[in-house]
Structures are given as structure tokens and as C-alpha cells.
Scaffold this active site. Structure first.
Site, short mmCIF file in Angstrom:
data_model
loop_
_atom_site.label_atom_id
_atom_site.label_comp_id
_atom_site.label_asym_id
_atom_site.label_seq_id
_atom_site.Cartn_x
_atom_site.Cartn_y
_atom_site.Cartn_z
N HIS A 247 -8.90 2.28 -5.96
CA HIS A 247 -7.37 2.14 -6.15
C HIS A 247 -6.80 3.38 -6.80
O HIS A 247 -5.53 3.59 -6.46
CB HIS A 247 -7.46 1.03 -7.41
CG HIS A 247 -7.50 -0.32 -6.84
ND1 HIS A 247 -6.89 -1.28 -6.20
CD2 HIS A 247 -8.84 -1.20 -7.22
CE1 HIS A 247 -7.32 -2.22 -5.79
NE2 HIS A 247 -8.57 -2.30 -6.64
N GLU A 278 1.49 -3.03 -0.67
CA GLU A 278 1.74 -1.84 0.23
C GLU A 278 2.95 -2.05 1.15
O GLU A 278 3.09 -1.34 2.22
CB GLU A 278 0.45 -1.58 1.16
CG GLU A 278 0.11 -2.89 2.05
CD GLU A 278 -0.78 -4.05 1.27
OE1 GLU A 278 -1.34 -4.72 2.18
OE2 GLU A 278 -0.79 -4.03 -0.04
#
Length: 366
Positions: A247, A278
Site C-alpha cells: 500500500h 483509485e
């Protein structure tokens, strides 16, 4: 620091917020002064002879009328230029009354014997402390008040006397203090605005700000008959990227993509935001589908040219899929975003790393 000097670096969306603050405070001061100016007529009648108090009463009523107009003037509260004009008119109305009353009292020999009037310019200059203003704006208002006082002193022949010079010095000093308070208000407003409207990771507008501004831009586009385009972005295979590199690497990619959006959407009216995860959204007022498609190609090319080093030591790249929709007549943000989302999914289904234009409503119905 430059954000506090001039307003040129402020976004259109922050200017809306600051404009509304100026608008509400000018109205509040205008209503208050309207009442006080009218009520003070009774004190003038008590302290001054009839010929003087009557003349000044007319001036007070004219000032109250000006404040009444500013109080009921509610048009365009989110336009910064209009709000600054409101503040300038308020200062101008008060300055005209102060100058006129000073000349009347001086003519009748009451200038030094009636309390309150000599303090009027100081009241005007300290009033600036309640408004969020830039350094340049504060400087402009302060110089205006000081210049009026200087001209008044020259007219009355008092310039150069100790008392007159003390008044000019005190006005300048109060202008610095009021300006410091005013600029600090602007700084606080900027900080609070960014905290409330920015995504903490990317620095782009958050979803709430994007939706609020989209509604506002749709209203403007309809009223002016201008086009309005939106782009919806999705970073390709981002979940798999996070699984492979972690991440922390994903956050690096998100920040870099945000930089690309800021660099490519250079116009002041454009707004880039993180829609969630995203997914990103770009609001483009005044752009048609051809212009939006060209910009989408530029953004994709910028992604192709980007190489990032992630914590694992690997050098990575990324691509994005884009859905583009242009506002149609009678469409709200729900329909516009739905068509952009459908175009995004068509881009992903077609192999990703591409942009697709949304279908028109009549084409979808057919």
C-alpha cells in the site's frame, strides 16, 4: 506565503468561500451602522445647535440609506469581485460622512468640542480587522483612509500640527494592527478550507467538494450556455498493484497521478478531485468533447512517461482508463456522472489504458 499577499493564487472555489464571508460581514456591519447612524441624530440635537445638527442629520440619513442599500443588496454573494466592491462602498460611504461632518463642524467651530467625530476614521480603519483580506487589499484600504485624512487636514490647514501628525501616525499604526488581524483571518480561513475540502493523501479536492462544485458549475453552464465536461479516471489494475508492491507503493502512485492532474488541468476554473480509492474526477467548465478528448490523451501520455521507484526498490509505471461525458440539456450531476462512469467501464472493457466518450441520452434510449 504568497497566498496571503494577493488573491491571484487562490482557487475559484476558495474565492467563493471568502466572498461569502465578506458578503455576510459587510451586510452585518451595514445593518448595524444604519441603526446607529439614525439613532445618533438624537445625540446631535442634544449637543449641537439646530443649524448644525440639522445639516448633519441629513448627512446621517444619507449614510443610513447607503448602509440600507448595502444591507439589502444580496446579489452574487459568491463572486469575490462583487464582495470586494461591497466592502469598498461601505468604506466609501463612511468616509464621505466622516469628511463631510468634519467640514461642517469645523465651519461652525465645533470640531474640537463634540465627542465621537474625531474618532470616525479610526473606527473605519479598525473595522477592516473583521474581514479576511490579503496583504495587498489591506494596504489598499488603509492607504485610502489615510489619504482621505491627509487631504482633509490639508483642506483645513491643520496638516503639520502635532495633533494632525499624531492622527496620521495612529491611523497608520491601527492599519498595521487591523491588517495583521485581517490577514490572519484569511490564513485561518485557508487552513480550514483545505482541511474541509482536500483529500489528505493527494491534496486534491475530496468527494464532497467535487460534488458541491459540480452542482455549482452545472448551474453556471446552464445559465451561460457553455459546455461542461467531466472526466472519470480509474488507475488500471490498482488492486493487483497494491497486492504486489504494498500500500505504501500504491500511495506513491496516487500522489503522482494527482500531480499529473494538477499539471495538466492548469486553468483556474478546472477542479481535480479524488472520488474514492483509485478513482478520480476532473471537472472542466467550458470544454466540449473534442477538447476533453485531447486533454485525456495528454494525461494518458503523461502517465506513460512516468517512472516511479517504490519502497521495494522496483521501478514501476501505471496507466489509467478514462470516461468522458459532456453535460446535456436538462441533465443533473447524477445523469452526467452515470454516463461518465459507463464510458469508463467501456474503456476498461476495451482493454484499459484508453479513454471513451459517453453516449448521448438519445443514443442510450435507442
Amino acid at each position: 506565503m504568497t497566498d496571503l499577499l494577493v488573491a491571484g493564487r487562490h482557487s475559484r472555489y476558495f474565492n467563493h468561500t471568502r466572498s461569502y464571508h465578506l458578503f455576510t460581514r459587510v451586510r452585518m456591519i451595514a445593518w448595524l451602522l444604519m441603526v446607529l447612524q439614525s439613532a445618533w441624530i438624537l445625540i446631535d440635537w442634544w449637543l449641537l445647535p439646530t443649524e448644525v445638527s440639522t445639516t448633519i442629520a441629513y448627512a446621517r440619513l444619507a449614510t443610513s440609506a447607503g448602509c440600507l442599500v448595502l444591507g439589502i443588496w444580496a446579489a452574487q454573494p459568491y463572486r469575490l469581485e462583487v464582495s470586494l466592491i461591497r466592502l469598498l462602498l461601505l468604506v466609501l460611504v463612511l468616509t464621505l460622512f466622516q469628511t463631510g461632518s468634519t467640514l461642517i463642524l469645523e465651519h461652525h467651530g465645533y470640531q474640537s468640542s463634540v465627542a465621537g467625530y474625531a474618532f470616525f476614521p479610526f473606527m473605519i480603519i479598525t473595522m477592516l480587522a473583521i474581514f479576511p483580506l490579503t496583504v495587498l487589499e489591506v494596504l489598499g484600504f488603509t492607504l485610502f483612509v489615510v489619504l482621505v485624512e491627509l487631504v482633509t487636514q490639508l483642506w483645513l490647514g491643520s496638516f503639520g500640527q502635532v495633533g494632525a501628525l499624531n492622527d496620521l501616525w495612529l491611523l497608520a499604526l491601527l492599519g498595521c494592527i487591523a491588517g495583521w488581524a485581517s490577514v490572519n483571518q484569511l490564513n485561518l480561513l485557508l487552513v480550514l478550507y483545505r482541511q474541509a475540502t482536500r483529500d489528505p493523501l493527494t491534496g486534491l479536492a475530496n468527494r464532497r467538494q467535487v460534488m458541491e462544485q459540480l452542482d455549482e458549475d452545472i448551474k453556471v453552464a446552464r445559465s451561460q450556455g457553455d459546455p461542461l465536461a467531466v472526466m472519470m479516471f480509474d488507475l488500471d489494475k490498482f488492486k493487483g498493484f497494491n497486492d504486489q508492491y504494498g500500500h505504501a507503493a500504491g500511495d506513491i502512485v496516487l500522489k503522482q497521478f494527482a500531480r499529473i492532474l494538477r499539471q495538466q488541468a492548469r486553468r483556474k476554473e478546472d477542479l481535480a478531485g479524488r472520488f474514492g480509492g483509485e478513482e478520480f474526477l476532473l471537472i472542466l467548465p467550458g470544454m466540449d468533447c473534442t477538447q476533453a478528448s485531447e486533454l485525456a490523451g495528454t494525461i494518458r501520455a503523461a502517465c506513460h512517461e512516468t517512472r516511479l521507484q517504490v519502497p521495494t526498490g522496483d521501478e514501476v509505471s501505471f496507466t489509467t482508463s478514462i470516461g468522458i461525458a459532456v453535460l446535456q440539456a436538462g441533465e443533473d450531476h447524477t445523469g452526467l456522472l452515470q454516463r461518465a462512469d459507463e464510458a469508463l467501464y467501456r474503456a476498461k472493457d476495451a482493454g484499459r489504458d484508453r479513454h471513451c466518450l459517453a453516449e448521448l441520452e438519445q443514443d442510450r434510449a435507442a
